[in-house]
Scaffold this motif. Structure first.
Motif, short mmCIF file in Angstrom:
data_model
loop_
_atom_site.label_atom_id
_atom_site.label_comp_id
_atom_site.label_asym_id
_atom_site.label_seq_id
_atom_site.Cartn_x
_atom_site.Cartn_y
_atom_site.Cartn_z
N MET A 1 1.11 -0.87 0.03
CA MET A 1 1.45 -2.50 0.53
C MET A 1 1.00 -2.25 -0.98
O MET A 1 -0.43 -2.90 -1.56
N ASP A 2 1.67 -3.54 -2.27
CA ASP A 2 1.73 -4.29 -3.20
C ASP A 2 0.85 -5.75 -2.99
O ASP A 2 1.02 -5.99 -1.95
N GLU A 57 -2.31 -4.48 4.66
CA GLU A 57 -2.61 -3.10 3.89
C GLU A 57 -2.55 -1.36 5.14
O GLU A 57 -2.25 -1.23 4.07
N GLU A 58 -3.65 -2.07 6.05
CA GLU A 58 -4.11 -0.31 7.13
C GLU A 58 -2.41 0.10 7.13
O GLU A 58 -2.90 1.63 7.26
N ASN A 59 -1.79 -0.60 7.58
CA ASN A 59 -0.11 -0.87 7.68
C ASN A 59 0.39 -0.48 7.28
O ASN A 59 2.06 0.35 7.28
N SER A 60 0.26 -0.49 5.76
CA SER A 60 1.55 -0.56 4.63
C SER A 60 2.16 -1.32 4.60
O SER A 60 3.85 -0.91 5.19
N ASP A 62 5.48 -3.86 4.45
CA ASP A 62 6.53 -3.99 3.51
C ASP A 62 7.24 -5.32 2.98
O ASP A 62 6.37 -6.23 4.57
#
Length: 344
Positions: A1-2, A57-60, A62
Motif C-alpha cells: 500500500m502506497d 498497510e499490513e493487509n495491503s 488498495d
C-alpha cells in the motif's frame, strides 16, 4: 500500500465521530476482529487514524478498499453533502428487469469511454439503493479522490440523487452514463436541493404525510381583562383559530421533510392603469425565483402564525413537495400565467 492510499484512509477515519469509528470499521469489514481489538479507541482520533492506516498497510489495502470506506461514511452521514434530485423518463411504459451487474458494466463503460482518468465504485444496500462514487481526473491528471461525486439510484424508480463534484463540466457525462445504464431516455433536474437526503427521498417517493402542526401562539400580554374589550379578545382568538385551521389543512400534522432549496420559473403580467399604458408590449415578464433555507418548508409553514403572511398561503408556496413529484401546472389567480414553475 502506497503512502497516498494510507493518507486517504487516515483522513477518512478523521471525518468519523470518535465514538462511531469502531462501528464504521466493523461495517467496512476490511480489518479482522482481531486487528480491531488491537486499536485503542479511547485515544485521540489522530492516533486512531494512524493505527488504522498501519493495519491497512499490513493487509495491503488498495484504492478500491479505501473508496469502500468512503462510501460507507457517506451512507452513514449523508447530510454532510448537498444533494440534488433528478428525474429520468422513458418513451414507453415498459418495465425492464434490473440487473445490478449489467448496470455497473454499462455505467463504467459509458463513463470511461468519455474520460480515461476516472475511478468508479459501487455499493448496493438493502433498500435497493445503489451508491456510486466517482473520482474525476483529466486527460493529464489522475482522479482526485478528495473531490468526488456521489450518486444514489433506487432501482425500478426514475429518481436519482446526485451530490456533484466541483467540476460541473462532468455532470453531463454522469447523466449520460445513468441514462445508458438504466435504459432511460431523458433526465432533468427537479430543482430541489437539500443536505437531508432522506427528506428528498420522502418527497419524491411520497413517504410522508403533508400534515404538520405549525401554529405557534403569540405571547399574550398580562393585561387585566376588565380593561380590554371582550370583543377584541374574541376576535383575536377566532383569528388565531382560523390561521391554525387553515395552516393545518395545508400542511397537516405529520412530519415535514427537510428541504434546503427550491427554484421557480414564473411568468407574470404587469398590472397598471390602462389609461397610463406603461407597457407598450403586452408580453409577460419572466423571472426566476430561488428559495433557500436550512429548513425551507418549516419556514414557509411559520409565516402565517408569525403574522408575516396572510392565511392561507399562496399555492405557489404550499405546493412545493407535490410540485416536485408531479410537475403539475399551477397558476396564481390574478398575477401568474398557467405555466409550470419548474425548469424543463
Amino acid at each position: 500500500m502506497d503512502e497516498i492510499i494510507a493518507e486517504y484512509i487516515r483522513r477518512t477515519v478523521l471525518r468519523i465521530p470518535r465514538d462511531d469509528i469502531a462501528a464504521v470499521l466493523q461495517k467496512w469489514g476490511f480489518l479482522s476482529e482481531t486487528q480491531l481489538q488491537t486499536i485503542n479507541f479511547r485515544q485521540t482520533k489522530e492516533s486512531i487514524s494512524y493505527s488504522v492506516a498501519e493495519l491497512c498497510e499490513e493487509n495491503s489495502a488498495d484504492m478500491k478498499q479505501a473508496a469502500m470506506l468512503d462510501i460507507i461514511c457517506n451512507h452513514i452521514y449523508p447530510n454532510k453533502r448537498m444533494w440534488s434530485v433528478y428525474q429520468m423518463t422513458k418513451t414507453g411504459e415498459e418495465t425492464d428487469f434490473f440487473d445490478f451487474t449489467d448496470f455497473k458494466k454499462k455505467f463504467k463503460r459509458r463513463l470511461q469511454s468519455a474520460l480515461i482518468n476516472v475511478t468508479i465504485n459501487f455499493r448496493e444496500y438493502e433498500d435497493n439503493a445503489i451508491w456510486i462514487r466517482i473520482a474525476w481526473g483529466t486527460p493529464y491528471t489522475k482522479p482526485n479522490q478528495y473531490k468526488t461525486s456521489y450518486v444514489v439510484y433506487h432501482s425500478q424508480t426514475p429518481y436519482v440523487f446526485i451530490s456533484a463534484s466541483v467540476l460541473k463540466s462532468n455532470l453531463p457525462l454522469l447523466c449520460q452514463a445513468l441514462l445508458v445504464a438504466s435504459n432511460y431516455h431523458d433526465i432533468r433536474e427537479m430543482k430541489l436541493r437539500s443536505h437531508c437526503l432522506n427528506s428528498l427521498k420522502d418527497i419524491v417517493f411520497k413517504r410522508y404525510s403533508q400534515n404538520f402542526q405549525t401554529y405557534y401562539p403569540r405571547q399574550e400580554r398580562n393585561v387585566p381583562t376588565e380593561n380590554v374589550d371582550l370583543r377584541i379578545i374574541n376576535e383575536n382568538r377566532n383569528e388565531k383559530e382560523r390561521i391554525q385551521r387553515l395552516n393545518q389543512e395545508v400542511f397537516g400534522d405529520g412530519p415535514q421533510p427537510k428541504l434546503d432549496f427550491a427554484q421557480y420559473k414564473l411568468e407574470t403580467m404587469f398590472k397598471s392603469d390602462p389609461k397610463l399604458d406603461v407597457m407598450e408590449r403586452k408580453e409577460p415578464f419572466r423571472c426566476l425565483v430561488k428559495f433557500s433555507s436550512p429548513h425551507l418548508l418549516e419556514s414557509l409553514k411559520s409565516l402565517a402564525p408569525a403574522g408575516l403572511a396572510d392565511a392561507p398561503l399562496s399555492p405557489l408556496l404550499t405546493c412545493i413537495p407535490r410540485k416536485a413529484r408531479n410537475y403539475f401546472k399551477i397558476r396564481e389567480r390574478k398575477n401568474f400565467l398557467p405555466e409550470s414553475f419548474l425548469s424543463p
